[in-house]
Design a protein around this motif. Structure first.
Motif, PDB file in Angstrom:
ATOM      1  N   ARG A  86       0.807  -1.225   0.000  1.00 35.81           N
ATOM      2  CA  ARG A  86       0.000   0.000   0.000  1.00 35.81           C
ATOM      3  C   ARG A  86       0.837   1.272   0.000  1.00 35.81           C
ATOM      4  NH1 ARG A  86      -3.806  -2.899   4.096  1.00 35.81           N
ATOM      5  NH2 ARG A  86      -2.241  -2.150   5.546  1.00 35.81           N
ATOM      6  N   THR A  88       2.910   3.993  -1.593  1.00 37.49           N
ATOM      7  CA  THR A  88       2.990   4.480  -2.969  1.00 37.49           C
ATOM      8  C   THR A  88       4.121   5.485  -3.186  1.00 37.49           C
ATOM      9  OG1 THR A  88       1.371   6.202  -2.498  1.00 37.49           O
ATOM     10  CG2 THR A  88       0.531   4.099  -3.353  1.00 37.49           C
ATOM     11  N   CYS A  89       4.726   5.941  -2.132  1.00 37.29           N
ATOM     12  CA  CYS A  89       5.776   6.949  -2.280  1.00 37.29           C
ATOM     13  C   CYS A  89       7.112   6.301  -2.654  1.00 37.29           C
ATOM     14  CB  CYS A  89       5.926   7.749  -0.993  1.00 37.29           C
ATOM     15  SG  CYS A  89       6.435   6.769   0.421  1.00 37.29           S
ATOM     16  N   ARG A 113       7.419  -3.395  -5.488  1.00 34.69           N
ATOM     17  CA  ARG A 113       7.353  -1.935  -5.468  1.00 34.69           C
ATOM     18  C   ARG A 113       8.480  -1.373  -6.318  1.00 34.69           C
ATOM     19  NH1 ARG A 113       4.887   1.342  -5.315  1.00 34.69           N
ATOM     20  NH2 ARG A 113       6.016   2.811  -4.053  1.00 34.69           N
TER      21      ARG A 113
END
Length: 146
Positions: A86, A88-89, A113
């Motif tokens: 979760r 996202t950065c 990711r």
């Protein structure tokens, strides 16, 4: 959150022997240390000696062994891959060349990711901030500039 920096940390999960490993390491300390020099030689860095206190028979840690072992219990039973998915950065993943992350964990983190930038710091173990503070600072500064 605009960015995340992980240093020798990942979502790997279950490692049921982790509390026992930490306990065994703590129990291996030759307490009391007869001197701060002995403590530094054993612990590998003078920063660790700053938490020791002198008593009549030598130098002792100020922490409680049970608290330390209990603090890793959740890490020993829980994986955090779902929570990490979760994020996202942009993420900087810093590993010490001789660190403690599981071998396949960093590459799996990159697969899940893609906005994760890996950095492997030479001549550093798990305590990258103690072993190579200048290289760590350089890696973080470069990541934040980008």
């Amino acid at each position: 959150m605009t960015s995340l920096i992980l240093i020798e940390a990942g979502p790997a999960g279950p490692s049921t022997d982790l509390p026992a490993q930490i306990a065994t390491w703590l129990d291996s300390w030759p307490i009391p240390f007869t001197s701060l020099e002995e403590a530094e030689a054993f612990l590998g860095h003078e920063t660790w000696t700053r938490t020791l206190v002198r008593r009549g028979d030598g130098w002792h840690p100020t922490w409680d062994r049970t608290t330390i072992v209990d603090s890793v219990s959740e890490l020993a039973t829980t994986a955090y891959w779902e929570q990490r998915s979760r994020i996202t950065c942009p993420t900087l993943l810093v590993q010490g060349e001789h660190g403690t992350m599981r071998p396949g964990e960093p590459s799996m983190m990159l697969t899940h990711r893609p906005r994760t930038q890996p950095v492997r710091v030479p001549d550093a173990a798990h305590d990258v901030h103690l072993d190579q503070p200048t290289r760590l600072h350089e890696a973080i500064a470069a990541f934040l500039r980008d």
